[in-house]
Design a protein around this motif. Structure first.
Motif, PDB file in Angstrom:
ATOM      1  N   ALA A  34       3.932  -7.026   2.358  1.00 14.01           N
ATOM      2  CA  ALA A  34       3.636  -6.783   0.694  1.00 14.01           C
ATOM      3  C   ALA A  34       4.201  -4.879   0.095  1.00 14.01           C
ATOM      4  O   ALA A  34       4.835  -3.788   1.547  1.00 14.01           O
ATOM      5  CB  ALA A  34       2.110  -5.969   0.746  1.00 14.01           C
ATOM      6  N   GLY A  35       4.033  -4.636  -0.798  1.00 12.83           N
ATOM      7  CA  GLY A  35       5.004  -3.267  -1.259  1.00 12.83           C
ATOM      8  C   GLY A  35       5.918  -2.985  -1.840  1.00 12.83           C
ATOM      9  O   GLY A  35       6.512  -3.892  -1.742  1.00 12.83           O
ATOM     10  N   ASN A  36       5.997  -2.158  -2.281  1.00 10.50           N
ATOM     11  CA  ASN A  36       7.461  -1.711  -2.743  1.00 10.50           C
ATOM     12  C   ASN A  36       7.568   0.165  -3.537  1.00 10.50           C
ATOM     13  O   ASN A  36       6.318  -0.277  -4.138  1.00 10.50           O
ATOM     14  CB  ASN A  36       8.406  -2.925  -3.832  1.00 10.50           C
ATOM     15  CG  ASN A  36       6.580  -2.858  -5.000  1.00 10.50           C
ATOM     16  OD1 ASN A  36       6.027  -2.650  -6.031  1.00 10.50           O
ATOM     17  ND2 ASN A  36       6.506  -4.550  -4.736  1.00 10.50           N
ATOM     18  N   LEU A  37       8.679  -0.146  -3.029  1.00  8.13           N
ATOM     19  CA  LEU A  37       8.625   1.386  -3.874  1.00  8.13           C
ATOM     20  C   LEU A  37      10.237   1.922  -4.365  1.00  8.13           C
ATOM     21  O   LEU A  37      11.239   0.913  -3.338  1.00  8.13           O
ATOM     22  CB  LEU A  37       8.850   2.206  -1.937  1.00  8.13           C
ATOM     23  CG  LEU A  37       8.378   2.116  -1.082  1.00  8.13           C
ATOM     24  CD1 LEU A  37       8.504   0.973  -0.397  1.00  8.13           C
ATOM     25  CD2 LEU A  37       8.183   3.187  -0.410  1.00  8.13           C
ATOM     26  N   ARG A  50      14.385  -3.973  -2.171  1.00  8.05           N
ATOM     27  CA  ARG A  50      14.657  -5.440  -2.130  1.00  8.05           C
ATOM     28  C   ARG A  50      13.282  -6.051  -1.996  1.00  8.05           C
ATOM     29  O   ARG A  50      12.402  -5.821  -1.277  1.00  8.05           O
ATOM     30  CB  ARG A  50      15.671  -6.127  -1.643  1.00  8.05           C
ATOM     31  CG  ARG A  50      15.787  -6.565   0.516  1.00  8.05           C
ATOM     32  CD  ARG A  50      16.731  -7.012   0.890  1.00  8.05           C
ATOM     33  NE  ARG A  50      16.348  -6.974   2.315  1.00  8.05           N
ATOM     34  CZ  ARG A  50      15.077  -7.571   3.185  1.00  8.05           C
ATOM     35  NH1 ARG A  50      14.723  -8.806   2.083  1.00  8.05           N
ATOM     36  NH2 ARG A  50      15.082  -7.798   4.111  1.00  8.05           N
ATOM     37  N   SER A  51      13.063  -7.464  -2.594  1.00  9.93           N
ATOM     38  CA  SER A  51      12.022  -7.889  -2.475  1.00  9.93           C
ATOM     39  C   SER A  51      12.176  -8.902  -1.423  1.00  9.93           C
ATOM     40  O   SER A  51      13.144  -9.397  -0.401  1.00  9.93           O
ATOM     41  CB  SER A  51      12.031  -9.401  -3.471  1.00  9.93           C
ATOM     42  OG  SER A  51      10.780 -10.169  -3.740  1.00  9.93           O
ATOM     43  N   GLY A  52      10.934  -8.877  -0.714  1.00  8.28           N
ATOM     44  CA  GLY A  52      10.674  -9.863   0.784  1.00  8.28           C
ATOM     45  C   GLY A  52      10.729  -8.727   2.547  1.00  8.28           C
ATOM     46  O   GLY A  52      10.774  -9.486   2.631  1.00  8.28           O
ATOM     47  N   GLY A  53      11.151  -8.115   2.384  1.00  8.77           N
ATOM     48  CA  GLY A  53      11.454  -7.337   3.268  1.00  8.77           C
ATOM     49  C   GLY A  53      10.360  -6.219   3.707  1.00  8.77           C
ATOM     50  O   GLY A  53       8.990  -5.761   2.708  1.00  8.77           O
ATOM     51  N   HIS A  54       9.958  -5.955   5.467  1.00 12.96           N
ATOM     52  CA  HIS A  54       8.855  -5.909   5.881  1.00 12.96           C
ATOM     53  C   HIS A  54       9.004  -3.673   5.302  1.00 12.96           C
ATOM     54  O   HIS A  54      10.175  -3.059   5.571  1.00 12.96           O
ATOM     55  CB  HIS A  54       8.772  -5.669   7.197  1.00 12.96           C
ATOM     56  CG  HIS A  54       7.282  -5.428   7.804  1.00 12.96           C
ATOM     57  ND1 HIS A  54       7.246  -3.833   7.866  1.00 12.96           N
ATOM     58  CD2 HIS A  54       6.348  -5.490   7.975  1.00 12.96           C
ATOM     59  CE1 HIS A  54       6.148  -3.441   8.023  1.00 12.96           C
ATOM     60  NE2 HIS A  54       5.830  -4.880   8.190  1.00 12.96           N
ATOM     61  N   LYS A  55       7.995  -3.237   4.561  1.00  9.77           N
ATOM     62  CA  LYS A  55       8.982  -1.686   4.344  1.00  9.77           C
ATOM     63  C   LYS A  55       8.301  -1.193   5.477  1.00  9.77           C
ATOM     64  O   LYS A  55       8.509   0.360   5.095  1.00  9.77           O
ATOM     65  CB  LYS A  55       7.219  -1.354   2.704  1.00  9.77           C
ATOM     66  CG  LYS A  55       8.100  -2.592   1.689  1.00  9.77           C
ATOM     67  CD  LYS A  55       9.069  -2.991   1.121  1.00  9.77           C
ATOM     68  CE  LYS A  55       9.044  -4.614   0.469  1.00  9.77           C
ATOM     69  NZ  LYS A  55       8.355  -5.410   0.303  1.00  9.77           N
ATOM     70  N   GLY A  56       7.990  -1.243   6.749  1.00 10.83           N
ATOM     71  CA  GLY A  56       8.285  -0.308   7.533  1.00 10.83           C
ATOM     72  C   GLY A  56       9.166  -0.584   8.451  1.00 10.83           C
ATOM     73  O   GLY A  56       9.521   0.755   8.983  1.00 10.83           O
ATOM     74  N   ALA A  79      16.068  -7.508  -6.390  1.00 11.02           N
ATOM     75  CA  ALA A  79      14.751  -6.173  -6.996  1.00 11.02           C
ATOM     76  C   ALA A  79      13.335  -6.956  -6.066  1.00 11.02           C
ATOM     77  O   ALA A  79      13.093  -8.226  -6.621  1.00 11.02           O
ATOM     78  CB  ALA A  79      15.165  -5.353  -7.854  1.00 11.02           C
ATOM     79  N   SER A  80      12.841  -6.204  -5.510  1.00  5.97           N
ATOM     80  CA  SER A  80      11.265  -6.464  -5.787  1.00  5.97           C
ATOM     81  C   SER A  80      11.051  -7.423  -6.864  1.00  5.97           C
ATOM     82  O   SER A  80      10.839  -7.135  -8.466  1.00  5.97           O
ATOM     83  CB  SER A  80      10.604  -5.105  -5.767  1.00  5.97           C
ATOM     84  OG  SER A  80       9.112  -5.496  -6.091  1.00  5.97           O
ATOM     85  N   ALA A  81       9.745  -8.120  -6.429  1.00  5.19           N
ATOM     86  CA  ALA A  81       9.998  -9.018  -7.897  1.00  5.19           C
ATOM     87  C   ALA A  81       8.893  -7.658  -8.949  1.00  5.19           C
ATOM     88  O   ALA A  81       8.485  -8.736  -9.651  1.00  5.19           O
ATOM     89  CB  ALA A  81       8.620 -10.196  -6.815  1.00  5.19           C
ATOM     90  N   GLU A  82       8.053  -7.156  -8.755  1.00 10.03           N
ATOM     91  CA  GLU A  82       7.291  -6.479  -9.349  1.00 10.03           C
ATOM     92  C   GLU A  82       8.009  -5.368  -9.981  1.00 10.03           C
ATOM     93  O   GLU A  82       7.899  -4.266 -10.201  1.00 10.03           O
ATOM     94  CB  GLU A  82       6.309  -5.503  -8.010  1.00 10.03           C
ATOM     95  CG  GLU A  82       5.062  -6.901  -7.585  1.00 10.03           C
ATOM     96  CD  GLU A  82       4.469  -6.524  -6.741  1.00 10.03           C
ATOM     97  OE1 GLU A  82       3.700  -5.454  -7.120  1.00 10.03           O
ATOM     98  OE2 GLU A  82       3.772  -6.829  -6.407  1.00 10.03           O
ATOM     99  N   THR A  83       9.201  -5.420  -9.983  1.00  9.64           N
ATOM    100  CA  THR A  83      10.655  -4.135 -10.400  1.00  9.64           C
ATOM    101  C   THR A  83       9.746  -3.870 -11.554  1.00  9.64           C
ATOM    102  O   THR A  83       9.849  -2.301 -12.447  1.00  9.64           O
ATOM    103  CB  THR A  83      11.859  -4.802 -10.580  1.00  9.64           C
ATOM    104  OG1 THR A  83      12.638  -4.478  -9.241  1.00  9.64           O
ATOM    105  CG2 THR A  83      12.926  -3.784 -11.141  1.00  9.64           C
ATOM    106  N   GLY A 173      -7.509  -7.790  -6.204  1.00 13.51           N
ATOM    107  CA  GLY A 173      -6.888  -8.916  -5.579  1.00 13.51           C
ATOM    108  C   GLY A 173      -5.798  -8.536  -4.993  1.00 13.51           C
ATOM    109  O   GLY A 173      -4.442  -8.691  -3.673  1.00 13.51           O
ATOM    110  N   HIS A 174      -5.285  -7.147  -4.923  1.00 11.58           N
ATOM    111  CA  HIS A 174      -3.583  -7.117  -5.148  1.00 11.58           C
ATOM    112  C   HIS A 174      -3.024  -6.214  -4.263  1.00 11.58           C
ATOM    113  O   HIS A 174      -2.554  -5.594  -2.986  1.00 11.58           O
ATOM    114  CB  HIS A 174      -2.679  -7.380  -6.681  1.00 11.58           C
ATOM    115  CG  HIS A 174      -1.298  -7.335  -6.045  1.00 11.58           C
ATOM    116  ND1 HIS A 174      -0.383  -7.739  -7.191  1.00 11.58           N
ATOM    117  CD2 HIS A 174      -0.633  -7.061  -5.363  1.00 11.58           C
ATOM    118  CE1 HIS A 174       0.855  -7.721  -6.755  1.00 11.58           C
ATOM    119  NE2 HIS A 174       0.812  -7.207  -5.317  1.00 11.58           N
ATOM    120  N   GLY A 175      -3.313  -4.729  -5.170  1.00  9.82           N
ATOM    121  CA  GLY A 175      -2.693  -3.500  -4.605  1.00  9.82           C
ATOM    122  C   GLY A 175      -3.352  -3.076  -5.436  1.00  9.82           C
ATOM    123  O   GLY A 175      -3.821  -2.468  -6.509  1.00  9.82           O
TER     124      GLY A 175
END
Ligand SMILES: CSCCC(=O)C(=O)COP(=O)(O)O
Ligand code: ZN
Length: 208
Positions: A34-37, A50-56, A79-83, A173-175
């Motif tokens: 989850a999440g994107n930066l 990038r989309s789908g990677g663990h942000k930690g 890129a992130s799905a939420e770009t 329900g998302h963030g």
């Protein structure tokens, strides 16, 4: 000489995103993938996860360049799905230098629990982490939007409300989405907002 400067800017952007991802993960705000930066470089380029990677566990190769319209400069990268929720903020305000999105427990539960279209945060000293706030003796709305898997459509719903946003916003329900003039400021605001949401959640649970 110019090439060196450009590389240094990109390297700084990657480092900031990687470190912020680690911080968000340590706080439990980016479970699973989850999440994107993202951040905007001094030369105007935009770097996003990038989309789908663990942000930690991000590395520099998980940070990709996108155009202001949200298109990856390298067509092979995803890129992130939420770009589009990031690029709409950069387009909205040239002073924004970083955007953060997380999925904390408090943001998720409160966003599903609140029937109205905003959560009101009032009386908290920590509200002063947000621009222009000089006292606890204030009341600020955190807007709430319905979740939508069509991010372009969600962006059009968010757009007309951006000018009035003081804290960021929630998706049900998302963030949460938060931003700032640079990565440090965006992280401080996210931390402040997450603290406030945790307080609101604790109050809600106490009442139940
Ligand atoms: C597993 S969380 C579902 C996707 C999401 O909401 C998110 O924030 C991460 O998406 P991304 O494409 O940026 O990895
Ligand atoms: Zn998300």
């Amino acid at each position: 000489m110019q090439t060196l400067k450009v590389d240094e800017n990109w390297g700084n952007a990657c480092r900031q995103i990687v470190q912020a991802g680690q911080r968000m993960d340590q706080r439990g705000w980016v479970p699973a993938t989850a999440g994107n930066l993202s951040c905007r470089l001094p030369d105007g380029r935009i770097a996003i996860t990038r989309s789908g990677g663990h942000k930690g566990f991000l590395t520099d190769s998980d940070v990709i360049e996108i155009t202001p319209d949200g298109v990856p400069v390298d067509p092979a990268s995803r890129a992130s799905a939420e770009t589009l929720l990031h690029t709409q903020l950069y387009a909205h305000d040239p002073a924004i230098g970083a955007v953060l999105h997380g999925h904390s427990v408090a943001a998720t539960i409160l966003s599903m629990d609140e029937p109205s279209d905003a959560i009101t945060l009032a009386g908290y000293e920590v509200l002063k982490v947000f621009e222009g706030q000089t006292t606890h003796d204030t009341s600020l709305d955190l807007p709430l939007f319905h979740n939508d898997q069509d991010i372009a459509r969600l962006a059009t719903v968010v757009a007309p409300k951006l000018a009035d946003m003081r804290l960021g916003y929630l998706i049900r329900g998302h963030g949460v989405y938060v931003w700032g003039r640079d990565m440090f400021t965006a992280l401080a605001r996210l931390e402040g907002l997450e603290f406030l949401l945790a307080c609101e959640l604790a109050r809600l649970q106490k009442k139940a």
